[in-house]
Design a protein around this motif. Structure first.
Motif, short mmCIF file in Angstrom:
data_model
loop_
_atom_site.label_atom_id
_atom_site.label_comp_id
_atom_site.label_asym_id
_atom_site.label_seq_id
_atom_site.Cartn_x
_atom_site.Cartn_y
_atom_site.Cartn_z
N ALA A 70 22.56 6.91 -1.12
CA ALA A 70 21.40 7.28 -1.94
C ALA A 70 21.54 6.64 -3.31
N VAL A 71 20.47 6.02 -3.77
CA VAL A 71 20.46 5.37 -5.09
C VAL A 71 19.61 6.17 -6.08
N ARG A 72 18.50 6.74 -5.56
CA ARG A 72 17.63 7.58 -6.37
C ARG A 72 17.19 8.77 -5.53
N ASN A 73 16.72 9.81 -6.21
CA ASN A 73 16.25 11.01 -5.51
C ASN A 73 15.02 10.67 -4.67
N PHE A 74 14.96 11.23 -3.46
CA PHE A 74 13.84 10.97 -2.56
C PHE A 74 13.25 12.26 -2.01
N ASP A 75 13.43 13.37 -2.74
CA ASP A 75 12.94 14.66 -2.25
C ASP A 75 11.44 14.69 -2.05
N GLU A 76 10.72 13.74 -2.64
CA GLU A 76 9.26 13.69 -2.45
C GLU A 76 8.88 13.51 -0.99
N LEU A 77 9.80 12.98 -0.19
CA LEU A 77 9.50 12.80 1.24
C LEU A 77 9.22 14.13 1.94
N PHE A 78 9.81 15.22 1.45
CA PHE A 78 9.63 16.50 2.10
C PHE A 78 8.21 17.04 1.96
N ALA A 79 7.41 16.40 1.13
CA ALA A 79 6.01 16.82 0.99
C ALA A 79 5.11 16.16 2.02
N LEU A 80 5.63 15.22 2.78
CA LEU A 80 4.81 14.55 3.80
C LEU A 80 4.46 15.54 4.92
N PRO A 81 3.19 15.59 5.32
CA PRO A 81 2.81 16.52 6.39
C PRO A 81 2.90 15.92 7.79
N PHE A 82 3.33 14.66 7.88
CA PHE A 82 3.31 13.96 9.17
C PHE A 82 4.55 14.26 10.01
N GLY A 83 4.43 13.98 11.30
CA GLY A 83 5.52 14.26 12.22
C GLY A 83 6.71 13.34 12.06
N VAL A 84 6.47 12.08 11.72
CA VAL A 84 7.57 11.12 11.59
C VAL A 84 7.12 9.95 10.71
N ALA A 85 8.07 9.47 9.91
CA ALA A 85 7.80 8.33 9.02
C ALA A 85 9.08 7.51 8.88
N ALA A 86 8.93 6.20 8.72
CA ALA A 86 10.08 5.30 8.57
C ALA A 86 9.61 3.99 7.96
N ALA A 87 10.56 3.25 7.40
CA ALA A 87 10.24 1.96 6.81
C ALA A 87 10.27 0.86 7.87
N PRO A 88 9.47 -0.19 7.69
CA PRO A 88 9.48 -1.30 8.65
C PRO A 88 10.85 -1.95 8.74
N ASP A 89 11.14 -2.46 9.93
CA ASP A 89 12.41 -3.15 10.14
C ASP A 89 12.31 -4.59 9.64
N VAL A 90 13.47 -5.18 9.40
CA VAL A 90 13.53 -6.55 8.89
C VAL A 90 14.63 -7.28 9.64
N TYR A 91 14.34 -8.52 10.04
CA TYR A 91 15.34 -9.37 10.67
C TYR A 91 15.44 -10.66 9.87
N THR A 92 16.61 -11.26 9.86
CA THR A 92 16.81 -12.46 9.05
C THR A 92 16.21 -13.71 9.69
N ASN A 93 15.87 -13.66 10.97
CA ASN A 93 15.40 -14.85 11.66
C ASN A 93 13.92 -14.83 11.99
N LYS A 94 13.20 -13.85 11.47
CA LYS A 94 11.76 -13.84 11.71
C LYS A 94 11.06 -13.02 10.64
#
Length: 364
Positions: free
Chosen positions: A184-208
């Motif tokens: 953890a670099v910074r506080n992310f407690d704001e995520l707990f306010a999301l009403p959705f079932g699931v959330a995530a950041a997009p994946d990244v690959y070095t070759n595409k």
């Protein structure tokens, strides 16, 4: 008109035409082969990669929005907020200790649970993982489909991670899941306010280029017994690329419902490898850094053998030379985090080293 053949003329021109003709044919063939090889390689590397949308199948009928979350007047400060991680061998225990300390530094208000498989983790590992704030939470292993055929060896236990959807049994209403190789670099407690079932950041690959799939190293989710049952059933039946285990399953299962988080919530090192400009653009907002390409607490990317705690700081700096040295700053951040962890919790950690390192034993 009839032309008479004279062998004398053939003899005169034989020395001129033959080398030139064969030389021209040789270079034509060489260029043709080179162009064909280039085209094949270019097609493999640059052609659009299949995505979860290409094989999309509606797997479930779960709601997009959690109605209970909408009625929570204090979603960020609630006791039902949990930060979860997981480790299935002792080798990741020190990483969880460092992760726990990083969460202390950013003053998160959430409870912390570390999922583990009792038969695979020792009292020593449990003690180390819990030294800086995580509470070990025993779960039953979920076996991979087809006895693990086609799955990368390091991922065979990862389907057990699906049990985070069962954390409602532990009183969780919202869960932020972090892989052990994160800080953890910074506080992310704001995520707990999301009403959705699931959330995530997009994946990244070095070759595409950037794709539509997400990286499962950082997740926000609403625990649900119904969701867990559906996921558990989909392990063996859903269409997904088995190599990437639970991550591929989650992308297939939630293909139409996943809420995309900004990259700052999962600053995968592959982002920096792919685009320095993007990394610099998100750097001041990074909440979680994800050590995907180089893990500071392992010997190398193939050998996950135990690294003694006294050597971890130097190990992180040693590994910073990998990948052309582009992760020196990030590896130093982990080294300094571990240095603080060991300074603050050293007495507890040294006690942990007196415990048994045999998996499956009770006591800490």
């Amino acid at each position: 008109m009839r032309v008479l053949w004279n062998p004398k003329y053939y003899a005169q021109w034989q020395g001129v035409l033959r080398p030139w003709t064969w030389g021209w044919l040789y270079w034509t063939a060489l260029v043709s082969v080179a162009l064909n090889v280039f085209w094949v390689v270019f097609s493999i590397v640059k052609r659009p990669q299949p995505t979860v949308f290409d094989r999309y199948t509606k797997i479930h009928n779960l709601p997009l929005v959690d109605e209970h979350a909408l009625s929570d007047p204090h979603p960020i400060d609630g006791h039902g907020n949990v930060i979860a991680t997981s480790f299935f061998t002792d080798e990741f225990a020190t990483a969880i200790a460092a992760l726990g300390h990083s969460l202390n530094r950013v003053n998160t208000t959430a409870r912390r649970l570390a999922l583990y498989i009792p038969e695979q983790v020792s009292p020593r590992g449990l003690c180390i993982a819990g030294a800086s704030g995580f509470t070990p939470y025993a779960v039953e292993r979920i076996s991979p489909p087809d006895n693990g055929a086609g799955i990368f060896p390091h991922f065979v236990d990862q389907f057990t991670k699906l049990r985070i959807w069962e954390l409602g049994e532990a009183g969780a209403r919202g869960v932020v899941y972090l892989d052990a190789d994160t800080l953890a670099v910074r506080n992310f407690d704001e995520l707990f306010a999301l009403p959705f079932g699931v959330a995530a950041a997009p994946d990244v690959y070095t070759n595409k280029a950037w794709g539509v799939s997400v990286n499962a190293g950082v997740l926000f989710l609403r625990p649900s017994a119904a969701t867990f049952r559906a996921l558990r059933a989909a392990v063996d039946t859903a269409p997904y690329w088995r190599h990437e285990a639970e991550q591929a399953l989650l992308n297939a299962f939630f293909a139409g419902e996943l809420v995309k988080l900004p990259y700052a919530y999962n600053a995968n090192l592959a982002i920096k490898a792919y685009s320095r400009r993007v990394w610099e653009g998100i750097k001041r907002e990074i909440r979680v850094i994800h050590y995907t390409m180089v893990k500071p607490f392992t010997r190398d990317n193939k050998n996950y053998a135990w690294v003694p705690m006294e050597e971890l700081e130097a190990n992180a700096r040693r590994r910073s030379a990998e990948e052309g040295g582009i992760f020196v700053e990030e590896m130093e951040y982990w080294a300094q985090t571990w240095r603080e962890t060991y300074a603050l919790y050293g007495e507890r950690l040294r006690y942990c080293m007196t415990l048994s390192n045999k998996p499956g034993q009770e006591g800490n």
